[in-house]
Design a protein around this motif. Structure first.
Motif, PDB file in Angstrom:
ATOM      1  N   ILE A  32      58.414 -40.356  77.037  1.00 29.57           N
ATOM      2  CA  ILE A  32      59.719 -40.027  76.462  1.00 29.57           C
ATOM      3  C   ILE A  32      60.341 -41.258  75.810  1.00 29.57           C
ATOM      4  O   ILE A  32      60.883 -41.182  74.697  1.00 29.57           O
ATOM      5  CB  ILE A  32      60.653 -39.455  77.552  1.00 29.57           C
ATOM      6  N   ARG A  33      60.245 -42.399  76.491  1.00 34.21           N
ATOM      7  CA  ARG A  33      60.823 -43.639  75.944  1.00 34.21           C
ATOM      8  C   ARG A  33      60.118 -44.052  74.650  1.00 34.21           C
ATOM      9  O   ARG A  33      60.789 -44.459  73.681  1.00 34.21           O
ATOM     10  CB  ARG A  33      60.685 -44.758  76.983  1.00 34.21           C
ATOM     11  N   LEU A  34      58.807 -43.939  74.600  1.00 34.07           N
ATOM     12  CA  LEU A  34      58.066 -44.321  73.392  1.00 34.07           C
ATOM     13  C   LEU A  34      58.417 -43.417  72.212  1.00 34.07           C
ATOM     14  O   LEU A  34      58.631 -43.895  71.090  1.00 34.07           O
ATOM     15  CB  LEU A  34      56.563 -44.260  73.660  1.00 34.07           C
ATOM     16  N   LEU A  35      58.514 -42.115  72.482  1.00 30.53           N
ATOM     17  CA  LEU A  35      58.781 -41.177  71.396  1.00 30.53           C
ATOM     18  C   LEU A  35      60.238 -41.210  70.939  1.00 30.53           C
ATOM     19  O   LEU A  35      60.551 -40.753  69.839  1.00 30.53           O
ATOM     20  CB  LEU A  35      58.385 -39.766  71.823  1.00 30.53           C
ATOM     21  N   LYS A  36      61.097 -41.790  71.766  1.00 29.76           N
ATOM     22  CA  LYS A  36      62.484 -41.975  71.359  1.00 29.76           C
ATOM     23  C   LYS A  36      62.566 -42.867  70.131  1.00 29.76           C
ATOM     24  O   LYS A  36      63.464 -42.718  69.284  1.00 29.76           O
ATOM     25  CB  LYS A  36      63.279 -42.602  72.513  1.00 29.76           C
ATOM     26  N   GLU A  37      61.610 -43.795  69.999  1.00 27.84           N
ATOM     27  CA  GLU A  37      61.568 -44.688  68.836  1.00 27.84           C
ATOM     28  C   GLU A  37      61.387 -43.922  67.529  1.00 27.84           C
ATOM     29  O   GLU A  37      61.713 -44.427  66.459  1.00 27.84           O
ATOM     30  CB  GLU A  37      60.427 -45.695  68.990  1.00 27.84           C
ATOM     31  N   PHE A  38      60.858 -42.702  67.639  1.00 28.60           N
ATOM     32  CA  PHE A  38      60.595 -41.902  66.435  1.00 28.60           C
ATOM     33  C   PHE A  38      61.606 -40.776  66.254  1.00 28.60           C
ATOM     34  O   PHE A  38      61.429 -39.910  65.402  1.00 28.60           O
ATOM     35  CB  PHE A  38      59.186 -41.314  66.503  1.00 28.60           C
ATOM     36  N   GLY A  39      62.640 -40.763  67.093  1.00 30.71           N
ATOM     37  CA  GLY A  39      63.680 -39.757  66.950  1.00 30.71           C
ATOM     38  C   GLY A  39      63.465 -38.485  67.741  1.00 30.71           C
ATOM     39  O   GLY A  39      64.145 -37.480  67.523  1.00 30.71           O
ATOM     40  N   HIS A  40      62.516 -38.486  68.689  1.00 30.51           N
ATOM     41  CA  HIS A  40      62.260 -37.293  69.505  1.00 30.51           C
ATOM     42  C   HIS A  40      63.025 -37.395  70.820  1.00 30.51           C
ATOM     43  O   HIS A  40      62.989 -38.434  71.485  1.00 30.51           O
ATOM     44  CB  HIS A  40      60.773 -37.156  69.799  1.00 30.51           C
ATOM     45  N   ASN A  41      63.692 -36.299  71.214  1.00 31.52           N
ATOM     46  CA  ASN A  41      64.465 -36.340  72.450  1.00 31.52           C
ATOM     47  C   ASN A  41      63.624 -35.877  73.640  1.00 31.52           C
ATOM     48  O   ASN A  41      62.496 -35.391  73.485  1.00 31.52           O
ATOM     49  CB  ASN A  41      65.742 -35.496  72.328  1.00 31.52           C
ATOM     50  N   GLU A  42      64.190 -36.036  74.824  1.00 29.37           N
ATOM     51  CA  GLU A  42      63.463 -35.722  76.049  1.00 29.37           C
ATOM     52  C   GLU A  42      63.029 -34.266  76.099  1.00 29.37           C
ATOM     53  O   GLU A  42      61.899 -33.951  76.500  1.00 29.37           O
ATOM     54  CB  GLU A  42      64.341 -36.043  77.267  1.00 29.37           C
ATOM     55  N   GLN A  43      63.896 -33.364  75.693  1.00 29.72           N
ATOM     56  CA  GLN A  43      63.579 -31.932  75.741  1.00 29.72           C
ATOM     57  C   GLN A  43      62.367 -31.596  74.882  1.00 29.72           C
ATOM     58  O   GLN A  43      61.473 -30.847  75.300  1.00 29.72           O
ATOM     59  CB  GLN A  43      64.791 -31.119  75.282  1.00 29.72           C
TER      60      GLN A  43
END
Length: 300
Positions: A32-43
């Motif tokens: 989740i933390r890595l994908l946050k860098e690309f604008g993706h949220n936890e859900q």
């Protein structure tokens, strides 16, 4: 403005380019933390990894109250197959033979035909005529896996043959693949990423680009380049046009990838180790000499 790509597709990219070399498993919180860098949220991340699990690409395991996800055998095979084709730096040599797959799948198994078509295109086959697919590449292993996967041995015939006409190989290739369109896509990739490569290389040398930014750019580079897997059949050099740009695009990819590699890896490891304290990196993995890059580059 930062591009946002399909969450599931980005997860595949992270597994293929990072996670599989770090024990093949990752805590969902780190993902989740890595994908946050690309604008993706936890859900969106949780929904995507759940779909991947149901489709058999990943499996989960619990350690305490933490969920970890790892690639299944099917997922690893797909990654290995992709690596052999899309990250090659030059077209393979040809033995002069064509592989021909012909099937007659009954109407009650119609859904298998659609899935087979997608799988065959992904593997590099071209449609010669109705239910008759060809490739110049030795894809016997992939074909046997497909037959076993869909349990269609009774409906399939597979041949290795030489082409005796009536037209030449160039006409045969033109009928099965639109190489001009694929070459245009390579040209677009080269135009866009050759400029980005020069700019980012200068920023890194001056210390003006963060590790996180390098991680994003390297991952996006791989994500964009791997799309050629779905359009380029990986034909041998003998069957390609003289102005083919695939090898030039692959060389640009390798140079840009290596420029971003060290700071990108540093960022990934800083996030990964927080949720995976016992992580171990594959001893054979070297971020500057990535297994997915052709040995030809190392010789230049």
């Amino acid at each position: 403005m930062k591009k946002t790509f399909n969450t599931r597709s980005m997860i595949f990219t992270l597994y293929g380019d990072y996670i599989r070399y770090y024990g093949n498993v990752i805590w969902i919180g780190s993902l989740i933390r890595l994908l946050k860098e690309f604008g993706h949220n936890e859900q969106s991340v949780r929904a995507a990894i759940s779909r991947m699990s149901k489709q058999g690409w990943v499996e989960s395991e619990k350690h305490g109250n933490k969920s970890y996800y790892y690639l299944t055998e099917r997922g690893r095979l797909r990654m290995d197959e992709a690596a052999k084709r899309i990250y090659k730096l030059e077209s393979p040599s040809w033995d002069g033979n064509w592989r021909i797959l012909v099937y007659t799948i009954p109407e009650e198994k119609r859904h298998i035909r659609d899935e087979m078509r997608r799988e065959l295109v992904w593997s590099g086959f071209g449609l010669l005529s109705n239910s008759c697919w060809i490739t110049p590449n030795p894809l016997d292993d992939q074909i046997h896996r497909l037959i076993d996967k869909y349990d269609i041995e009774d409906y399939v015939n597979y041949f290795v043959a030489s082409h005796k006409g009536m037209k030449d190989h160039e006409d045969l290739v033109r009928k099965c693949w639109d190489l001009e369109e694929i070459n245009d896509l390579y040209s677009q990739f080269i135009q866009e990423y050759s400029q980005k490569y020069v700019i980012d290389k200068s920023k890194i040398e001056k210390g003006e680009m963060s590790d996180g930014a390098c991680f994003v750019e390297r991952t996006m580079l791989v994500h964009q380049y791997r799309k050629f897997l779905f359009v380029d059949p990986g034909l041998p050099q003998e069957l390609l046009p003289k102005n083919w740009l695939g090898d030039s695009a692959a060389a640009l990819f390798a140079d840009y990838y290596r420029t971003l590699a060290e700071p990108a890896t540093r960022f990934f490891e800083s996030v990964f180790e927080q949720g995976n304290p016992d992580w171990k990196k594959d001893n054979e993995y070297n971020y500057l000499d990535h297994p997915l890059i052709s040995p030809r580059v190392n010789q230049q």
